[in-house]
Design a protein around this motif. Structure first.
Motif, PDB file in Angstrom:
ATOM      1  N   GLU A 194      44.102  -3.635  18.627  1.00 26.09           N
ATOM      2  CA  GLU A 194      43.029  -3.441  19.616  1.00 26.09           C
ATOM      3  C   GLU A 194      43.335  -4.109  20.959  1.00 26.09           C
ATOM      4  O   GLU A 194      42.517  -4.063  21.865  1.00 26.09           O
ATOM      5  CB  GLU A 194      41.703  -3.985  19.067  1.00 26.09           C
ATOM      6  CG  GLU A 194      41.090  -3.136  17.992  1.00 26.09           C
ATOM      7  CD  GLU A 194      40.588  -1.786  18.484  1.00 26.09           C
ATOM      8  OE1 GLU A 194      40.527  -1.542  19.708  1.00 26.09           O
ATOM      9  OE2 GLU A 194      40.280  -0.941  17.626  1.00 26.09           O
ATOM     10  N   ASP A 195      44.512  -4.734  21.095  1.00 26.71           N
ATOM     11  CA  ASP A 195      44.832  -5.432  22.337  1.00 26.71           C
ATOM     12  C   ASP A 195      44.646  -4.575  23.580  1.00 26.71           C
ATOM     13  O   ASP A 195      44.182  -5.055  24.605  1.00 26.71           O
ATOM     14  CB  ASP A 195      46.261  -5.986  22.318  1.00 26.71           C
ATOM     15  CG  ASP A 195      46.361  -7.283  21.542  1.00 26.71           C
ATOM     16  OD1 ASP A 195      45.320  -7.781  21.060  1.00 26.71           O
ATOM     17  OD2 ASP A 195      47.492  -7.795  21.409  1.00 26.71           O
ATOM     18  N   TYR A 196      45.032  -3.316  23.508  1.00 24.85           N
ATOM     19  CA  TYR A 196      44.911  -2.436  24.670  1.00 24.85           C
ATOM     20  C   TYR A 196      43.727  -1.491  24.533  1.00 24.85           C
ATOM     21  O   TYR A 196      43.567  -0.566  25.311  1.00 24.85           O
ATOM     22  CB  TYR A 196      46.210  -1.652  24.884  1.00 24.85           C
ATOM     23  CG  TYR A 196      47.352  -2.583  25.178  1.00 24.85           C
ATOM     24  CD1 TYR A 196      47.463  -3.216  26.408  1.00 24.85           C
ATOM     25  CD2 TYR A 196      48.297  -2.879  24.203  1.00 24.85           C
ATOM     26  CE1 TYR A 196      48.487  -4.106  26.661  1.00 24.85           C
ATOM     27  CE2 TYR A 196      49.337  -3.767  24.450  1.00 24.85           C
ATOM     28  CZ  TYR A 196      49.435  -4.370  25.684  1.00 24.85           C
ATOM     29  OH  TYR A 196      50.442  -5.247  25.936  1.00 24.85           O
ATOM     30  N   GLY A 197      42.888  -1.734  23.539  1.00 23.52           N
ATOM     31  CA  GLY A 197      41.698  -0.930  23.311  1.00 23.52           C
ATOM     32  C   GLY A 197      40.458  -1.772  23.528  1.00 23.52           C
ATOM     33  O   GLY A 197      40.177  -2.235  24.636  1.00 23.52           O
ATOM     34  N   LEU A 198      39.739  -2.017  22.455  1.00 20.78           N
ATOM     35  CA  LEU A 198      38.465  -2.721  22.539  1.00 20.78           C
ATOM     36  C   LEU A 198      38.605  -4.117  23.130  1.00 20.78           C
ATOM     37  O   LEU A 198      37.794  -4.520  23.966  1.00 20.78           O
ATOM     38  CB  LEU A 198      37.812  -2.788  21.154  1.00 20.78           C
ATOM     39  CG  LEU A 198      36.451  -3.474  21.089  1.00 20.78           C
ATOM     40  CD1 LEU A 198      35.438  -2.745  21.963  1.00 20.78           C
ATOM     41  CD2 LEU A 198      35.964  -3.557  19.653  1.00 20.78           C
TER      42      LEU A 198
END
Length: 117
Positions: free
Chosen positions: A32-36
């Motif tokens: 999720e680092d580049y998402g949420l």
């Protein structure tokens, strides 16, 4: 007397909530680092940033526009919190408390914008 954006209660609250969101997202999966993770941190941090930028503006219209953006980011942050709770990344009770805190922050921003006309 308010001499700096740092003296504004609304900025203090937004800044504290941004820190709480940061802490909440520390345990999110690396996927999720580049998402949420990125989205919720940016939207939460955007609120205090736009409040401080509004403080530095000269005209009521300019100030109001930055408060509008800050309010939009508060709603965005709430949406991300609700999503994180729904997919079981976040504890529902923590999400509920943060949603309430953001509701209060939005109310404060609405009062400021109303005062600006």
């Amino acid at each position: 007397m308010v001499k700096s954006f740092r003296d504004m209660e609304v900025w203090k609250k937004a800044n504290e909530l941004s820190f709480q969101v940061f802490e909440l997202t520390k345990s999110l999966p690396r996927s999720e680092d580049y998402g949420l993770t990125s989205q919720i941190r940016r939207s939460a941090n955007s609120i205090s940033s736009n409040i401080s930028e509004a403080f530095g503006r000269k005209t009521k219209k300019d100030k109001r526009n930055f408060y509008i953006v800050a309010r939009g980011s508060a709603f965005e942050t709430q949406s991300h919190l609700l999503y994180g709770g729904k997919v079981k990344y976040f504890n529902e009770q923590i999400v509920g408390k943060l949603i309430e805190e953001y509701d209060d922050l939005i109310h404060q921003l609405n009062k400021i914008m109303k005062a600006l006309g």
